[in-house]
Structures are given as structure tokens and as C-alpha cells.
Design a protein around this motif. Structure first.
Motif, PDB file in Angstrom:
ATOM      1  N   ILE A 143       9.449   5.000   5.317  1.00  0.00           N
ATOM      2  CA  ILE A 143       8.393   5.622   4.479  1.00  0.00           C
ATOM      3  C   ILE A 143       8.987   5.867   3.094  1.00  0.00           C
ATOM      4  N   VAL A 144       8.289   5.395   2.084  1.00  0.00           N
ATOM      5  CA  VAL A 144       8.871   5.234   0.749  1.00  0.00           C
ATOM      6  C   VAL A 144       8.028   5.956  -0.312  1.00  0.00           C
ATOM      7  N   PRO A 145       8.663   6.524  -1.362  1.00  0.00           N
ATOM      8  CA  PRO A 145       7.900   7.188  -2.428  1.00  0.00           C
ATOM      9  C   PRO A 145       7.534   6.234  -3.568  1.00  0.00           C
ATOM     10  N   GLU A 201      -3.305   5.500   3.138  1.00  0.00           N
ATOM     11  CA  GLU A 201      -3.198   6.811   2.475  1.00  0.00           C
ATOM     12  C   GLU A 201      -1.990   7.560   3.043  1.00  0.00           C
ATOM     13  N   ASP A 202      -1.732   8.744   2.464  1.00  0.00           N
ATOM     14  CA  ASP A 202      -0.655   9.589   2.992  1.00  0.00           C
ATOM     15  C   ASP A 202      -0.842   9.845   4.495  1.00  0.00           C
ATOM     16  N   SER A 203      -2.107   9.866   4.942  1.00  0.00           N
ATOM     17  CA  SER A 203      -2.397  10.194   6.343  1.00  0.00           C
ATOM     18  C   SER A 203      -1.809   9.172   7.328  1.00  0.00           C
ATOM     19  N   GLU A 374      12.488  24.915 -10.290  1.00  0.00           N
ATOM     20  CA  GLU A 374      11.796  23.889  -9.504  1.00  0.00           C
ATOM     21  C   GLU A 374      12.208  22.478  -9.925  1.00  0.00           C
ATOM     22  N   GLU A 375      12.075  21.554  -8.995  1.00  0.00           N
ATOM     23  CA  GLU A 375      12.302  20.145  -9.333  1.00  0.00           C
ATOM     24  C   GLU A 375      11.119  19.684 -10.187  1.00  0.00           C
ATOM     25  N   GLN A 376      11.374  19.347 -11.475  1.00  0.00           N
ATOM     26  CA  GLN A 376      10.224  19.026 -12.345  1.00  0.00           C
ATOM     27  C   GLN A 376       9.682  17.628 -12.064  1.00  0.00           C
TER      28      GLN A 376
HETATM   29  P1  NAD Z   1       5.969  12.458  -0.918  1.00  0.00           P
HETATM   30  O1  NAD Z   1       6.785  13.212   0.059  1.00  0.00           O
HETATM   31  O2  NAD Z   1       4.663  13.018  -1.347  1.00  0.00           O
HETATM   32  O3  NAD Z   1       5.619  11.010  -0.362  1.00  0.00           O
HETATM   33  C1  NAD Z   1       6.619  10.093   0.066  1.00  0.00           C
HETATM   34  C2  NAD Z   1       6.027   9.164   1.100  1.00  0.00           C
HETATM   35  O4  NAD Z   1       5.650   9.939   2.261  1.00  0.00           O
HETATM   36  C3  NAD Z   1       4.775   8.427   0.660  1.00  0.00           C
HETATM   37  O5  NAD Z   1       4.825   7.108   1.192  1.00  0.00           O
HETATM   38  C4  NAD Z   1       3.651   9.226   1.325  1.00  0.00           C
HETATM   39  O6  NAD Z   1       2.503   8.454   1.573  1.00  0.00           O
HETATM   40  C5  NAD Z   1       4.303   9.650   2.628  1.00  0.00           C
HETATM   41  N1  NAD Z   1       3.752  10.876   3.225  1.00  0.00           N
HETATM   42  C6  NAD Z   1       3.018  11.855   2.651  1.00  0.00           C
HETATM   43  N2  NAD Z   1       2.743  12.827   3.553  1.00  0.00           N
HETATM   44  C7  NAD Z   1       3.334  12.464   4.711  1.00  0.00           C
HETATM   45  C8  NAD Z   1       3.440  13.078   6.011  1.00  0.00           C
HETATM   46  N3  NAD Z   1       2.886  14.255   6.278  1.00  0.00           N
HETATM   47  N4  NAD Z   1       4.148  12.437   6.964  1.00  0.00           N
HETATM   48  C9  NAD Z   1       4.757  11.253   6.700  1.00  0.00           C
HETATM   49  N5  NAD Z   1       4.681  10.627   5.501  1.00  0.00           N
HETATM   50  C10 NAD Z   1       3.983  11.224   4.508  1.00  0.00           C
HETATM   51  O7  NAD Z   1       6.926  12.182  -2.137  1.00  0.00           O
HETATM   52  P2  NAD Z   1       6.571  11.465  -3.515  1.00  0.00           P
HETATM   53  O8  NAD Z   1       5.747  12.421  -4.321  1.00  0.00           O
HETATM   54  O9  NAD Z   1       6.058  10.090  -3.255  1.00  0.00           O
HETATM   55  O10 NAD Z   1       8.018  11.291  -4.172  1.00  0.00           O
HETATM   56  C11 NAD Z   1       8.609  12.257  -4.974  1.00  0.00           C
HETATM   57  C12 NAD Z   1       9.655  13.040  -4.211  1.00  0.00           C
HETATM   58  O11 NAD Z   1      10.586  12.149  -3.601  1.00  0.00           O
HETATM   59  C13 NAD Z   1      10.497  13.938  -5.084  1.00  0.00           C
HETATM   60  O12 NAD Z   1      10.670  15.201  -4.476  1.00  0.00           O
HETATM   61  C14 NAD Z   1      11.836  13.222  -5.166  1.00  0.00           C
HETATM   62  O13 NAD Z   1      12.932  14.039  -5.457  1.00  0.00           O
HETATM   63  C15 NAD Z   1      11.916  12.593  -3.841  1.00  0.00           C
HETATM   64  N6  NAD Z   1      12.830  11.449  -3.858  1.00  0.00           N
HETATM   65  C16 NAD Z   1      14.029  11.542  -3.203  1.00  0.00           C
HETATM   66  C17 NAD Z   1      14.928  10.494  -3.244  1.00  0.00           C
HETATM   67  C18 NAD Z   1      16.262  10.550  -2.531  1.00  0.00           C
HETATM   68  O14 NAD Z   1      16.847   9.504  -2.323  1.00  0.00           O
HETATM   69  N7  NAD Z   1      16.762  11.695  -2.147  1.00  0.00           N
HETATM   70  C19 NAD Z   1      14.609   9.344  -3.951  1.00  0.00           C
HETATM   71  C20 NAD Z   1      13.378   9.285  -4.606  1.00  0.00           C
HETATM   72  C21 NAD Z   1      12.495  10.348  -4.550  1.00  0.00           C
END
Ligand code: NAD
Length: 476
Positions: A143-145, A201-203, A374-376
Motif C-alpha cells: 500500500i503506497v502513498p 479509493e482509500d476504502s 506537527e508534520e507539515q
Molecule cells: P495515507 O496514510 O493517507 O495513505 C497511504 C496509503 O494508504 C494510500 O494508498 C491510501 O489509499 C491507503 N489507505 C488509506 N486509509 C487506509 C486504511 N484505513 N487502511 C489501509 N490503507 C489505507 O498517507 P498519504 O497521505 O498518502 O501519505 C502521506 C504520509 O505518508 C505522510 O505522513 C508521510 O510522512 C508518509 N510517508 C512516509 C514514508 C516513509 O518511508 N516513512 C514515505 C512517504 C510518505
């Protein structure tokens, strides 16, 4: 204009379910593509394909699996120009940074492909032979951001398939296009079902966490979501690797060369419009050089062009999505409401289409300011003054996060002494954002669980299995 549609990769076929999600270019808020809006049925199909493929792939020699990872690395490189353009259009980052991500992903896969999973001998005595082998955990969900969609997808796919696992990967709904184009390109690099990529979606995420036939979740995203994943995975004790948020501190010692470090400090915060988990999000500067260095950073910032990443000369792109844009605006408003001084920026133009925030630097706000605590995750940064090194270390460590940090100094030994006192998984001395494919990358405290990259990262896709053979002692 009709938006281009992109398909999912399930069991070696590019498919869709006839339901679509819009994907928006953050530089102009136009819909630029549509991807399948998947739910439980498509997830079941992808997991079934991954499970079927696992039977053979897990027994396939590592040299064959290594060749598949190398093929993926080569395909990414060959198609880097196309992938770079698509990445900029959905993520917002300038072309130069987009090509860096795409080529970086290819290099990461190439480097990971060289890792081995050799057996280890625990005991080889007259009475016993004990050996640890590494067996793949099974079907992995990735699962990727949205901040580094290509790099994050590849850094999950490469070690998963090298280890003998099969994978179902879900990109962020904000940035799925480049990943689905990549899916089409690498579809035949491994047998059908070894790599599956589905969108929704996130869901869709919680469905993956709860799925009874998924053995491991490898997740990169926010700490809040990471906690939900850990909770969901506890039901059947799925293995988890979590790469989460950070509030990374840089400490600038009084002997640092102001002219040299100003530009580097700027980019340690503002690369990718500040949307990097390991970006410097709090910069502590010794009081002896605070005025000079903060003025130098602000001066440099004034020459940096914020705009559409597809246009030449743009160095900082828009914020990736509306939700994050609104959050950054809220943090800036909070700084204004509290009367903090802005060295540059602070005022966005709400009438311009696109999620643009000017480079914003806040002058010495208090430790409990939201912009500090907070993480901005945006192009906004606080600079803070400190008097003693011990005080700076204590302030840097006063966080629930523990991802990364940096120390800037003319004395590398002193830099290391300070680094060893910071409570984070990665600390740079006189550089920033460098991650080695051969070094474990993982957060301390609430920044993560486990690690990615290197041998340590690869081992997280395996179980240790110890085989012990009793030997009869030969009578003398
Ligand atoms: P997010 O947690 O909202 O979403 C990340 C992924 O999780 C997305 O694919 C989303 O669809 C999915 N997701 C959302 N709700 C979920 C749930 N309840 N169960 C399972 N999956 C779910 O994060 P974001 O806003 O996409 O990314 C930003 C965050 O990611 C920041 O906090 C950043 O610091 C962090 N980040 C961390 C790293 C690292 O390597 N440590 C790298 C990049 C980003």
C-alpha cells in the motif's frame, strides 16, 4: 476532452470493472485520467491470482527471480521519459525531480536484485547440523502513498518478488496513473499473478488489511493509517512493515559554513514541495549564526520558482492534492493567528487554479507552535534558534516521531557525536535525503515498524525456518 483510462493488472491481464475514479493534475485541477474503482471482488481476484502464482514462484530459483527484478529495472529505464511526464502530470513534481524518481526507482530495483538469501549454518558439530533457510511469507499486499508513487511501488515489488513472494499492490487514489502504466510495461517481466496492481479509493486499503488470504502488508503512508493497519493485521497476525510519518529535525552547529549550507538546508526541506517523509521539517540553528543563516536561506528562497512542474524553470511544484493543500493552508493560518513572523511567503492566491503555496519560512516560532510540533508535509518550514547543543538534541528528540534527521557542522566527528544522540532511524551529517539501497531504512518510535531496503528489508518478506538434523556421535 476525454480523460485517458488506465487498467489494472490482475493475473497477467490488464482489466477494468467498468467503474472509474478520476485523477486530477494538481497544477491545474483538470481531470487527466481515470482508473478502475475496485472493491472486494477485484481484490479477491487479485489475491487468488497471487496465491496461485505463489505455488510456483516461491519454488523458482532465486536467479530467475533476480532476472525478473533486473528486467523491471531495465524497462523502467527504457521508458523513463514517458513515465517522468506522466508522473509530473499526476503528482506535480517538476520534471527534473520526476526523472530523478523514475531513474532512482530503476536503480533501486537493480541494486535490490543483487541481494541474496543464503542459508546460515547455526551449528555444524558431531552431534547436530542446524541450518536457517529463508522461506517467502506468501502473498504480500503493498500500500503506497502519493508523494513518490513510482519509487514506493518499485521498492515494494522488487524485494517481494525477489524473496519468492507474490504481490498485490495498491497505489494511492491520488497518484495511480504512472503505476498503472508501469503495470502494463512490466506485465510480462514475471509470470502471471506474481505482480498484481489494483486501484480504488482509500476504502480498498482496509479490505486488504482484513483479507484472510494475504500474509503480509508492506505499507508506506501516515502514522494514523499505519496504526489502523497494525490493528487490522492483528486479527490473523499478518506480518507488517510500516514506513510512516516523520517530523525530522536538522541541527546546525555554530561552526557550519553559512554560505555552503543555506542552499542545502533549503532543498532538504523544499524538495518535492516538502512532501517527503524524510524532509527537514524543523531546522534548529545555533544562535551565533541564526540571523546570518536564516537571512541567507530566505534570500535563496526568493529566487526559487513555484509553478507547474511541466514548465521549464519550475523548481517547486504544487501540493499534490486538495486535502493536503487545505491542511497546509490551515497550518499557515495558525502561524498568522499566533503572530509568528514570516521570513518569506505565507500568502497563497486562492483564485489561481492548482494547489500552489508559495515557499513559506517562519522565523523562530515557539516549540509548541503547530508548524513545529506537527508534520507539515508541504512547502512551509520553521527555523528555530538554540543556545547549547544539548538543548538542540533534547528539542529534536521531543517528538513521537523518529524517522530521520541531520547535523550540519565543519567537524564531522562532532556531527557523529550529535547524530548518535538523536532518536531516529536515519541521520545524515552534512548531507540530506540520501537513502542507500543497501542500508536498512525504517523509523523509530511512531515513524514505523520494521525496515525496508538492504538485506534487513529483504528478510522482512521471509520467515526464518530452522532445520536441525541430529547426528549420531561416532563411537571412538
Ligand atoms: P495515507 O496514510 O493517507 O495513505 C497511504 C496509503 O494508504 C494510500 O494508498 C491510501 O489509499 C491507503 N489507505 C488509506 N486509509 C487506509 C486504511 N484505513 N487502511 C489501509 N490503507 C489505507 O498517507 P498519504 O497521505 O498518502 O501519505 C502521506 C504520509 O505518508 C505522510 O505522513 C508521510 O510522512 C508518509 N510517508 C512516509 C514514508 C516513509 O518511508 N516513512 C514515505 C512517504 C510518505
Amino acid at each position: 476532452m476525454m480523460a485517458t483510462t488506465y487498467k489494472n493488472l490482475i493475473g497477467g491481464e490488464m482489466t477494468d470493472n467498468g467503474q472509474w475514479l478520476d485523477v486530477v493534475n494538481p497544477a491545474n485541477e483538470q481531470v487527466i485520467g481515470q482508473v478502475p474503482a475496485c472493491g472486494a471482488d477485484e481484490l479477491d481476484a487479485a489475491v487468488a491470482a497471487a496465491r496461485a502464482a505463489f505455488k510456483t514462484w516461491s519454488k523458482t530459483p532465486i536467479e530467475t527471480r533476480r532476472a525478473a527484478v533486473q528486467k523491471i529495472a531495465a524497462i523502467i529505464k527504457e521508458n523513463s521519459d514517458e513515465l517522468m511526464r506522466l508522473l509530473t502530470s499526476e503528482q506535480g513534481k517538476p520534471h527534473k525531480q520526476a526523472i530523478g524518481e523514475v531513474i532512482g526507482a530503476s536503480m533501486m530495483a537493480g541494486a535490490q536484485s543483487t541481494l541474496d538469501l543464503d542459508d546460515e549454518i547455526n551449528e555444524d558439530s558431531e552431534t547436530r547440523l542446524s541450518r536457517t533457510r529463508r522461506v517467502p511469507v506468501g502473498v504480500v499486499a503493498g500500500i503506497v502513498p502519493w508523494n513518490f508513487p513510482v519509487m514506493m511501488a518499485v521498492q515494494k515489488i522488487a524485494p517481494a518478488i525477489l524473496s519468492g513472494c507474490t504481490i498485490v499492490l495498491k497505489p494511492s487514489p491520488f497518484t495511480p496513473l504512472t503505476t498503472l502504466r508501469l503495470a502494463e510495461l512490466i506485465k510480462d517481466a514475471a509470470p502471471p499473478g506474481v505482480i498484481n496492481i489494483i486501484t480504488g479509493e482509500d476504502s480498498l486499503g482496509p479490505l486488504m488489511t482484513a483479507h484472510p488470504d494475504i500474509d503480509k502488508i508492506t505499507f508506506t503512508g501516515s502514522t494514523a493509517t499505519g496504526k489502523k493497519i497494525m490493528e487490522g493485521a492483528s486479527k490473523d497476525l499478518k506480518r507488517i512493515t510500516l514506513e510512516l510519518g516523520g517530523n525530522d529535525a536538522s541541527i546546525v552547529l555554530p561552526d557550519a559554513d553559512v554560505k555552503k549550507v543555506a542552499e542545502q538546508l533549503f532543498w532538504s526541506s523544499f524538495t518535492n514541495a516538502g512532501q517527503i517523509c524524510v524532509a527537514a521539517k524543523r531546522i534548529y540553528i545555533h544562535e551565533d549564526i541564526y540571523d546570518e543563516l536564516s537571512a541567507a536561506i530566505a534570500e535563496y528562497a526568493k529566487g526559487v520558482k513555484v509553478g507547474d512542474g511541466a514548465q521549464q524553470g519550475t523548481a517547486v511544484g504544487p501540493i499534490q492534492n486538495k486535502k493536503q493543500y487545505d491542511r497546509v493552508i490551515e497550518l499557515v493560518q495558525d502561524a498568522k493567528d499566533n503572530g509568528y513572523k514570516f521570513l518569506v511567503g505565507g500568502n497563497h492566491d486562492p483564485d489561481v487554479p492548482g494547489y500552489y503555496m508559495p515557499i513559506t519560512i517562519v522565523d523562530n516560532p515557539p516549540e509548541n507552535a503547530r508548524i513545529v510540533a506537527e508534520e507539515q508535509f508541504g512547502p512551509i518550514m520553521p527555523l528555530m534558534k538554540f543556545s547549547t547543543v544539548d538543548e538542540a538534541i533534547a528539542r529534536a528528540n521531543a517528538s513521537e516521531y523518529g524517522l530521520a534527521g541531520a547535523v550540519w557542522t565543519a567537524d564531522a566527528d562532532e556531527g557523529v557525536r550529535v547524530a548518535e544522540q538523536l532518536e531516529t532511524g536515519t541521520i545524515w551529517v552534512n548531507e540530506f535525503l540520501h537513502l542507500s539501497p543497501f542500508a536498512p531504512f525504517g523509523g523509530h518510535k511512531q515513524s514505523g515498524f520494521g525496515a525496508e531496503y538492504g538485506k534487513e528489508g529483504l528478510l522482512e518478506f521471509t520467515y526464518p525456518q530452522v532445520i536441525t538434523v541430529k547426528r549420531d556421535k561416532v563411537p571412538a
